[in-house]
Motif scaffolding. Structure first.
Motif, mmCIF file in Angstrom:
data_model
loop_
_atom_site.group_PDB
_atom_site.id
_atom_site.type_symbol
_atom_site.label_atom_id
_atom_site.label_comp_id
_atom_site.label_asym_id
_atom_site.label_seq_id
_atom_site.Cartn_x
_atom_site.Cartn_y
_atom_site.Cartn_z
ATOM 1 N N UNK A 247 0.828 -1.201 0.000
ATOM 2 C CA UNK A 247 0.000 0.000 0.000
ATOM 3 C C UNK A 247 0.868 1.259 0.000
ATOM 4 N N UNK A 248 0.295 2.343 -0.483
ATOM 5 C CA UNK A 248 0.974 3.634 -0.423
ATOM 6 C C UNK A 248 1.947 3.892 -1.553
ATOM 7 N N UNK A 249 1.991 3.020 -2.560
ATOM 8 C CA UNK A 249 2.851 3.259 -3.716
ATOM 9 C C UNK A 249 2.025 4.033 -4.742
ATOM 10 N N UNK A 250 2.293 5.316 -4.839
ATOM 11 C CA UNK A 250 1.452 6.207 -5.641
ATOM 12 C C UNK A 250 2.000 6.443 -7.047
ATOM 13 N N UNK A 251 3.312 6.446 -7.184
ATOM 14 C CA UNK A 251 3.948 6.673 -8.482
ATOM 15 C C UNK A 251 4.768 5.471 -8.890
ATOM 16 N N UNK A 252 4.710 5.142 -10.194
ATOM 17 C CA UNK A 252 5.446 3.979 -10.705
ATOM 18 C C UNK A 252 5.807 4.279 -12.150
ATOM 19 N N UNK A 253 7.083 4.578 -12.376
ATOM 20 C CA UNK A 253 7.561 4.885 -13.722
ATOM 21 C C UNK A 253 8.794 4.042 -14.019
ATOM 22 N N UNK A 254 8.903 3.606 -15.261
ATOM 23 C CA UNK A 254 9.989 2.727 -15.665
ATOM 24 C C UNK A 254 10.728 3.332 -16.854
ATOM 25 N N UNK A 255 12.065 3.261 -16.816
ATOM 26 C CA UNK A 255 12.910 3.591 -17.963
ATOM 27 C C UNK A 255 13.641 2.319 -18.396
ATOM 28 N N UNK A 256 13.791 2.173 -19.696
ATOM 29 C CA UNK A 256 14.382 0.950 -20.253
ATOM 30 C C UNK A 256 15.699 1.287 -20.937
ATOM 31 N N UNK A 257 16.765 0.597 -20.508
ATOM 32 C CA UNK A 257 18.083 0.807 -21.093
ATOM 33 C C UNK A 257 18.249 -0.012 -22.357
ATOM 34 N N UNK A 294 8.921 -4.012 -36.033
ATOM 35 C CA UNK A 294 9.167 -5.159 -36.906
ATOM 36 C C UNK A 294 10.395 -5.888 -36.394
ATOM 37 N N UNK A 295 10.736 -7.008 -37.051
ATOM 38 C CA UNK A 295 11.919 -7.762 -36.657
ATOM 39 C C UNK A 295 13.195 -6.946 -36.837
ATOM 40 N N UNK A 296 13.171 -6.009 -37.755
ATOM 41 C CA UNK A 296 14.347 -5.176 -38.005
ATOM 42 C C UNK A 296 14.355 -3.911 -37.159
ATOM 43 N N UNK A 297 13.236 -3.615 -36.505
ATOM 44 C CA UNK A 297 13.123 -2.386 -35.723
ATOM 45 C C UNK A 297 12.347 -2.699 -34.444
ATOM 46 N N UNK A 298 13.053 -3.288 -33.478
ATOM 47 C CA UNK A 298 12.406 -3.740 -32.240
ATOM 48 C C UNK A 298 13.262 -3.337 -31.052
ATOM 49 N N UNK A 299 13.009 -2.134 -30.525
ATOM 50 C CA UNK A 299 13.781 -1.655 -29.378
ATOM 51 C C UNK A 299 13.581 -2.548 -28.164
ATOM 52 N N UNK A 300 12.390 -3.135 -28.035
ATOM 53 C CA UNK A 300 12.099 -3.953 -26.859
ATOM 54 C C UNK A 300 12.994 -5.188 -26.779
ATOM 55 N N UNK A 301 13.507 -5.644 -27.908
ATOM 56 C CA UNK A 301 14.379 -6.817 -27.907
ATOM 57 C C UNK A 301 15.796 -6.468 -27.458
ATOM 58 N N UNK A 302 16.097 -5.179 -27.363
ATOM 59 C CA UNK A 302 17.457 -4.746 -27.018
ATOM 60 C C UNK A 302 17.559 -4.194 -25.593
#
Length: 363
Positions: A247-257, A294-302
């Motif tokens: 309880x009491x967690x009001x803010x939650x932000x994520x940055x991805x390297x 796409x497979x050639x442009x996928x930041x989430x895979x990196x």
């Protein structure tokens, strides 16, 4: 004979009305001072207790998320082909952000590649387990195989990686199984001439772990106004209803390297000029920048690192206090001022994704 005078006994004299009033007044002053001291000590203790709970909740949230993230992308001894430097033309590159709540019975090969190749993500689409999400907060999905190894799946969705060349080099490759059944892949000592072999040569099976974290705008009852960190876990072939954690967690932000450059400074490439990066984040993006076009442009895979920002709020209002601060949560943005009586504190940590980044490291 002389008779002496008789002296009557002297009567004891009490306090006069004025003296009594002065004594009462002094006593009231002393009692008032003691009462004020007691109230101040009680108020200070209450504030200290609220602050301790706030700090404990913030640190616990950070530790819980960190413990899960360090396992992200763990698939036993399996290395995705698109992360294998010895494969010049991989065919398993992620090409879209997976739907974490999609039924396993409808998964196709591309879905499995995306789930394996993108161990952390921010977009959950219309996943029904994320309800009453706190405004202006992120969602985090973490996937990996259970660290402990077994031989049976027990009806759960499990992961099994082959170490047998005959399976890995088959057309199409049979390098892993991600399903609730069919875990019959083998260890290194299997022989193509006698496949399948005895059960003693079956590769280990690990339970598929998928967790969705988000902030709900209430704790127990809708409208109670207590923001709470929630988690939905994958079990029985689907994501279960989210359960309250802190309880009491009001803010939650994520940055991805994002690791988008190799050691030589060239862009990461999975086809042709093999460049799998170096395991070091070159830039950090917020959830809006974590895409997979796409497979050639996928930041989430990196993604090789995750930076967590948590804003913890006190459980009760502090009388006479107004929160006019602006809380910066990295490039993910800021929150506040809230202009209320709750005290807040930001907790931040950066977690290296040991498995994806380790597979990219170069000597």
């Amino acid at each position: 004979m002389t008779i002496g005078k008789w002296h009557a006994p002297r009567h004891a004299q009490g306090l006069s009305l004025i003296e009594l009033m002065i004594a009462i007044a002094i006593g009231m002053v002393i009692v008032g001072a003691l009462l004020a001291l007691f109230l101040n000590v009680t108020r200070a203790n209450n504030e200290m207790a609220k602050m301790n709970r706030q700090i404990e909740n913030g640190r616990f949230a950070i530790q819980l998320l960190q413990d899960d993230l360090v396992h992200a992308g763990f698939w036993g001894d399996f290395v995705p082909r698109f992360e294998d430097r010895n494969v010049s033309a991989p065919d398993d590159m992620p090409n879209a952000i997976p739907d974490p709540c999609k039924a396993p019975g409808t998964w196709v090969a591309a879905d499995r590649n995306n789930l394996i190749g993108i161990p952390v993500q921010a977009d959950v689409g219309a996943c029904a387990t994320v309800t009453n999400q706190q405004a202006d907060t992120d969602v985090l999905v973490v996937r990996h195989a259970e660290p402990s190894a077994g031989t049976a799946c027990g009806g759960e969705v499990c992961f099994q990686a082959s170490q047998c060349n005959a399976e890995i080099n088959a057309t199409p490759p049979q390098s892993f199984v991600l399903a609730s059944s069919g875990h019959v892949l083998h260890k290194k000592n299997c022989s193509p001439a006698v496949l399948p072999v005895s059960s003693g040569d079956i590769a280990v099976t690990r339970k598929f772990i998928s967790s969705i974290y988000y902030i709900r705008d209430y704790s127990v009852a809708v409208g109670d106004g207590i923001p709470t960190l929630m988690r939905s876990e994958f079990a029985g072939g689907e994501h279960q209803a989210a359960q309250p954690l802190i309880e009491g967690i009001e803010g939650f932000r994520i940055e991805y390297g994002i690791d988008n450059l190799g050691k030589n400074g060239a862009a990461v490439s999975y086809v042709g000029a093999v460049n799998r990066g170096d395991g070091i984040p070159d830039t950090f993006v917020n959830s809006a920048g974590l895409n997979c076009i796409s497979a050639a442009n996928c930041a989430a895979a990196n993604v090789v690192a995750v930076r967590i920002h948590v804003l913890a709020r006190s459980s009760e209002i502090t009388p006479g206090y107004t929160d006019t601060k602006v809380y910066t949560l990295g490039s993910a943005g800021s929150m506040g001022p809230f202009n209320d009586g709750f005290k807040r504190h930001v907790f931040t940590t950066t977690v290296r994704l040991v498995n994806p980044s380790g597979r990219r490291e170069t000597p």
